[in-house]
Design an enzyme around this catalytic site. Structure first.
Site, PDB file in Angstrom:
ATOM      1  N   THR A   1      -8.785  74.868  21.276  1.00 26.42           N
ATOM      2  CA  THR A   1     -10.213  74.997  21.547  1.00 26.42           C
ATOM      3  C   THR A   1     -10.547  74.270  22.844  1.00 26.42           C
ATOM      4  O   THR A   1      -9.649  73.976  23.633  1.00 26.42           O
ATOM      5  CB  THR A   1     -11.043  74.492  20.343  1.00 26.42           C
ATOM      6  OG1 THR A   1     -12.408  74.854  20.538  1.00 26.42           O
ATOM      7  CG2 THR A   1     -10.946  72.981  20.156  1.00 26.42           C
ATOM      8  N   ASN A   2     -11.816  73.986  23.088  1.00 29.68           N
ATOM      9  CA  ASN A   2     -12.215  73.276  24.308  1.00 29.68           C
ATOM     10  C   ASN A   2     -13.400  72.362  23.991  1.00 29.68           C
ATOM     11  O   ASN A   2     -13.821  72.276  22.835  1.00 29.68           O
ATOM     12  CB  ASN A   2     -12.550  74.276  25.419  1.00 29.68           C
ATOM     13  CG  ASN A   2     -13.676  75.206  24.993  1.00 29.68           C
ATOM     14  OD1 ASN A   2     -14.800  74.766  24.778  1.00 29.68           O
ATOM     15  ND2 ASN A   2     -13.372  76.495  24.833  1.00 29.68           N
ATOM     16  N   LYS A   3     -13.950  71.709  25.024  1.00 29.48           N
ATOM     17  CA  LYS A   3     -14.934  70.641  24.805  1.00 29.48           C
ATOM     18  C   LYS A   3     -16.380  71.132  24.703  1.00 29.48           C
ATOM     19  O   LYS A   3     -17.301  70.317  24.691  1.00 29.48           O
ATOM     20  CB  LYS A   3     -14.826  69.622  25.940  1.00 29.48           C
ATOM     21  CG  LYS A   3     -13.567  68.772  25.838  1.00 29.48           C
ATOM     22  CD  LYS A   3     -13.268  68.012  27.114  1.00 29.48           C
ATOM     23  CE  LYS A   3     -14.372  67.126  27.600  1.00 29.48           C
ATOM     24  NZ  LYS A   3     -14.012  66.434  28.858  1.00 29.48           N
ATOM     25  N   SER A   4     -16.597  72.427  24.617  1.00 33.89           N
ATOM     26  CA  SER A   4     -17.992  72.905  24.552  1.00 33.89           C
ATOM     27  C   SER A   4     -18.668  72.436  23.263  1.00 33.89           C
ATOM     28  O   SER A   4     -18.156  72.637  22.167  1.00 33.89           O
ATOM     29  CB  SER A   4     -18.024  74.435  24.621  1.00 33.89           C
ATOM     30  OG  SER A   4     -19.338  74.892  24.361  1.00 33.89           O
TER      31      SER A   4
ATOM     32  N   ALA B   1     -17.914  79.008  25.925  1.00 40.31           N
ATOM     33  CA  ALA B   1     -16.649  78.656  26.581  1.00 40.31           C
ATOM     34  C   ALA B   1     -15.540  79.348  25.790  1.00 40.31           C
ATOM     35  O   ALA B   1     -15.123  78.866  24.734  1.00 40.31           O
ATOM     36  CB  ALA B   1     -16.475  77.149  26.611  1.00 40.31           C
TER      37      ALA B   1
END
Ligand code: PMT
Length: 212
Positions: free
Chosen positions: A21-24, A88
């Site tokens: 995943t990512n930091k959104s 994102a």
């Protein structure tokens, strides 16, 4: 107006208990959804997993993977006058997802990734969307040039570019500072709360709706 908004991160499973995943945080997209609902627009918010409360008076569709977000956007975008893609989205996902937890074995492990579909990039052709199309660009260098390249390649009317190398704006902060990139010019919006920028981005998107 009918306004479709994507927000938050996507999650791509590696096995039943792990994911990429990512930091959104979803704050930017939810701020736009709040602004649109407050102005009495009909809002469809298609969101990856976040810790945020769902805004009142919004049709909320939770998703996890890029493939799920793609399918939901494909289903609903035809009804939208304005579509704003702030999510994102993972560009790649694991090629294979076993149905059991991966056991550790050697000292290194290689994960093969395959390309995900580009949801925003599918709007104009695959989805035949003719409404106002607003993309985002998360950049760490050459903000304006990279955003303009995305604007042209993905058929957007406007790209909202932010510098995600900065800690005080972008991913997971309460503030943002953006460059609005149009086909014929660009204009900066100075740093402010995502709440405030949500109103400005919505207003700028609505200005692009042709008079009926
Ligand atoms: O959620 P927050 O913590 O508030 O952070 C806000 C934000 C930094 C996530 C947001 O402001 C932002 O920049 N969103 C876009 C993030 C991104 O994926 O940018 P990109 O440059 O990789 O993608 C360009 C555009 O294509 C985006 O509109 C994205 O939603 C879309 N895209 C990308 C890949 C893909 N497979 N499908 C897409 O639709």
């Amino acid at each position: 107006m009918n306004i479709l908004i994507t927000a938050g991160p996507t999650r791509e499973p590696i096995d039943p208990v792990r994911f990429l995943t990512n930091k959104s945080s979803g704050k930017m997209g939810y701020a736009i959804a709040h602004a649109a609902a407050d102005a009495s627009h009909r809002v469809i918010l298609i969101s990856g997993p976040t810790q945020l409360d769902v805004p009142d008076r919004v049709d909320y569709i939770p998703v996890e993977t890029t493939a799920e977000m793609y399918a939901v956007v494909e289903h609903w975008i035809g009804k939208a006058d304005v579509a704003i893609f702030s999510a994102a989205v993972a560009d790649y996902r694991p090629a294979q997802v076993p149905d059991h937890k991966i056991k550790k074995s050697g000292e290194t492990m290689t994960l093969e990734l395959v390309r995900n579909p580009d949801i925003l990039g599918s709007a104009r052709n695959a989805f035949d969307y003719r409404g106002v199309l607003v993309g985002f660009a998360a950049e760490t260098e050459n903000l304006e040039d990279n955003a303009r390249e995305k604007l042209e390649r993905k058929g957007c009317d406007l790209v909202v570019a932010n510098d995600v190398s900065r800690k005080d704006i972008g991913f997971d902060s309460n503030d943002n500072e953006v460059l609005l990139v149009y086909p014929d010019h660009s204009e900066g919006v100075e740093k402010g709360s995502k709440h405030h920028l949500g109103h400005i981005i919505l207003e700028k998107a609505l200005e692009l709706v042709p008079p009926s």
